[in-house]
Scaffold this motif. Sequence first.
Motif, mmCIF file in Angstrom:
data_model
loop_
_atom_site.group_PDB
_atom_site.id
_atom_site.type_symbol
_atom_site.label_atom_id
_atom_site.label_comp_id
_atom_site.label_asym_id
_atom_site.label_seq_id
_atom_site.Cartn_x
_atom_site.Cartn_y
_atom_site.Cartn_z
ATOM 1 N N PHE A 20 -35.356 16.686 -26.725
ATOM 2 C CA PHE A 20 -34.315 17.433 -27.440
ATOM 3 C C PHE A 20 -32.958 17.291 -26.773
ATOM 4 O O PHE A 20 -31.931 17.296 -27.443
ATOM 5 N N HIS A 21 -32.938 17.143 -25.446
ATOM 6 C CA HIS A 21 -31.689 16.938 -24.724
ATOM 7 C C HIS A 21 -31.000 15.666 -25.221
ATOM 8 O O HIS A 21 -29.828 15.678 -25.591
ATOM 9 N N ILE A 22 -31.735 14.577 -25.250
ATOM 10 C CA ILE A 22 -31.139 13.314 -25.704
ATOM 11 C C ILE A 22 -30.900 13.324 -27.215
ATOM 12 O O ILE A 22 -29.890 12.815 -27.694
ATOM 13 N N LEU A 23 -31.792 13.940 -27.978
ATOM 14 C CA LEU A 23 -31.644 13.978 -29.431
ATOM 15 C C LEU A 23 -30.336 14.652 -29.838
ATOM 16 O O LEU A 23 -29.545 14.092 -30.612
ATOM 17 N N PHE A 24 -30.091 15.845 -29.313
ATOM 18 C CA PHE A 24 -28.874 16.553 -29.699
ATOM 19 C C PHE A 24 -27.617 15.872 -29.166
ATOM 20 O O PHE A 24 -26.600 15.813 -29.859
ATOM 21 N N ASN A 25 -27.685 15.331 -27.949
ATOM 22 C CA ASN A 25 -26.524 14.599 -27.445
ATOM 23 C C ASN A 25 -26.205 13.386 -28.320
ATOM 24 O O ASN A 25 -25.041 13.122 -28.626
ATOM 25 N N MET A 26 -27.219 12.657 -28.728
ATOM 26 C CA MET A 26 -26.982 11.455 -29.537
ATOM 27 C C MET A 26 -26.537 11.808 -30.958
ATOM 28 O O MET A 26 -25.706 11.101 -31.543
ATOM 29 N N LEU A 27 -27.059 12.883 -31.514
ATOM 30 C CA LEU A 27 -26.580 13.324 -32.833
ATOM 31 C C LEU A 27 -25.113 13.732 -32.766
ATOM 32 O O LEU A 27 -24.310 13.328 -33.610
ATOM 33 N N PHE A 32 -19.530 13.185 -34.093
ATOM 34 C CA PHE A 32 -18.147 13.360 -33.654
ATOM 35 C C PHE A 32 -17.517 12.038 -33.234
ATOM 36 O O PHE A 32 -16.312 11.846 -33.399
ATOM 37 N N GLY A 33 -18.319 11.124 -32.710
ATOM 38 C CA GLY A 33 -17.817 9.799 -32.363
ATOM 39 C C GLY A 33 -17.357 9.027 -33.588
ATOM 40 O O GLY A 33 -16.396 8.262 -33.534
ATOM 41 N N LYS A 34 -18.038 9.241 -34.702
ATOM 42 C CA LYS A 34 -17.633 8.597 -35.968
ATOM 43 C C LYS A 34 -16.234 9.059 -36.373
ATOM 44 O O LYS A 34 -15.409 8.253 -36.800
ATOM 45 N N ILE A 35 -15.965 10.332 -36.209
ATOM 46 C CA ILE A 35 -14.639 10.868 -36.539
ATOM 47 C C ILE A 35 -13.585 10.257 -35.617
ATOM 48 O O ILE A 35 -12.541 9.780 -36.082
ATOM 49 N N VAL A 36 -13.855 10.248 -34.315
ATOM 50 C CA VAL A 36 -12.912 9.669 -33.350
ATOM 51 C C VAL A 36 -12.683 8.194 -33.663
ATOM 52 O O VAL A 36 -11.540 7.735 -33.735
ATOM 53 N N GLY A 37 -13.750 7.449 -33.856
ATOM 54 C CA GLY A 37 -13.641 6.017 -34.135
ATOM 55 C C GLY A 37 -12.885 5.730 -35.418
ATOM 56 O O GLY A 37 -12.042 4.825 -35.470
ATOM 57 N N GLY A 41 -9.770 4.739 -33.569
ATOM 58 C CA GLY A 41 -10.297 3.422 -33.206
ATOM 59 C C GLY A 41 -11.573 3.495 -32.389
ATOM 60 O O GLY A 41 -11.669 4.294 -31.454
ATOM 61 N N ASP A 42 -12.516 2.646 -32.751
ATOM 62 C CA ASP A 42 -13.801 2.598 -32.053
ATOM 63 C C ASP A 42 -13.662 2.225 -30.585
ATOM 64 O O ASP A 42 -14.481 2.624 -29.765
ATOM 65 N N GLU A 43 -12.607 1.486 -30.243
ATOM 66 C CA GLU A 43 -12.423 1.054 -28.853
ATOM 67 C C GLU A 43 -12.070 2.211 -27.923
ATOM 68 O O GLU A 43 -12.027 2.052 -26.712
ATOM 69 N N LYS A 44 -11.844 3.381 -28.468
ATOM 70 C CA LYS A 44 -11.509 4.558 -27.650
ATOM 71 C C LYS A 44 -12.756 5.381 -27.293
ATOM 72 O O LYS A 44 -12.717 6.194 -26.381
ATOM 73 N N ILE A 45 -13.857 5.162 -28.000
ATOM 74 C CA ILE A 45 -15.034 6.016 -27.823
ATOM 75 C C ILE A 45 -15.660 5.864 -26.444
ATOM 76 O O ILE A 45 -15.893 6.859 -25.746
ATOM 77 N N LEU A 46 -15.950 4.640 -26.022
ATOM 78 C CA LEU A 46 -16.575 4.447 -24.710
ATOM 79 C C LEU A 46 -15.689 4.946 -23.568
ATOM 80 O O LEU A 46 -16.187 5.643 -22.674
ATOM 81 N N PRO A 47 -14.380 4.656 -23.556
ATOM 82 C CA PRO A 47 -13.552 5.214 -22.478
ATOM 83 C C PRO A 47 -13.523 6.746 -22.468
ATOM 84 O O PRO A 47 -13.590 7.349 -21.395
ATOM 85 N N MET A 85 -19.118 16.200 -25.007
ATOM 86 C CA MET A 85 -18.150 17.286 -25.249
ATOM 87 C C MET A 85 -16.722 16.762 -25.229
ATOM 88 O O MET A 85 -15.866 17.273 -25.957
ATOM 89 N N ALA A 86 -16.442 15.749 -24.429
ATOM 90 C CA ALA A 86 -15.105 15.149 -24.439
ATOM 91 C C ALA A 86 -14.812 14.565 -25.818
ATOM 92 O O ALA A 86 -13.714 14.730 -26.358
ATOM 93 N N ILE A 87 -15.801 13.918 -26.404
ATOM 94 C CA ILE A 87 -15.626 13.327 -27.737
ATOM 95 C C ILE A 87 -15.546 14.415 -28.796
ATOM 96 O O ILE A 87 -14.734 14.326 -29.727
ATOM 97 N N VAL A 88 -16.339 15.465 -28.661
ATOM 98 C CA VAL A 88 -16.306 16.586 -29.611
ATOM 99 C C VAL A 88 -14.913 17.210 -29.633
ATOM 100 O O VAL A 88 -14.312 17.401 -30.700
#
Length: 176
Positions: A20-27, A32-37, A41-47, A85-88
């Motif tokens: 559940f730890h990994i499941l909720f983090n990945m969801l 939220f990563g989709k919104i940021v990307g 831009g998608d190139e901002k997500i990993l940094p 949480m940074a991405i959220v």
Amino acid sequence: HTLTHPWSLITSMFMHEGVFHILFNMLFLYWFGKIVGDLIGDEKILPIYLLGGLAGMAAYFLSANIMPFGELGGRYALGASAAVMAIVVASGMIAPNYIMHLLFLGAVKLKYIVTALVFIDMISLANNVNTGGHFAHLGGALFGLFYIVRLREGHDLAVPVNNMIDKIRNFFKGTP
């Protein structure tokens, strides 16, 4: 341990304690990563992920050495939660009025979702369960806010991280 194994600062962001730890983090990372990307831009997500995770780790280490929580020797930081949480928070800063449709709640503005998630971490500090984790989440959240503020000022903190990733990638490809 961190002094003799400095890579653990990065690898700990990719380890999890249970399904559940990994499941909720990945969801959350996906939603939220989709919104940021999509919006900056998608190139901002990993940094944002990496720097947010490091900020969370710093918040964890500071709190673990200042605050009296956890068993001696029983403190460890593990998981993607601070990075996520940074991405959220970054997504909430980018598009506060973006509408998400939540099960059982319906349409909710992103700013209210982000505020609720940060608030939950803030009040959870008092329950003495995973206190260090909640400090890490708040450190990641603070970095997400900082990242977007700096981006609006014209300073993209993703650029040096992406440059370093490119250098590492080129090293393994054998190109200069």
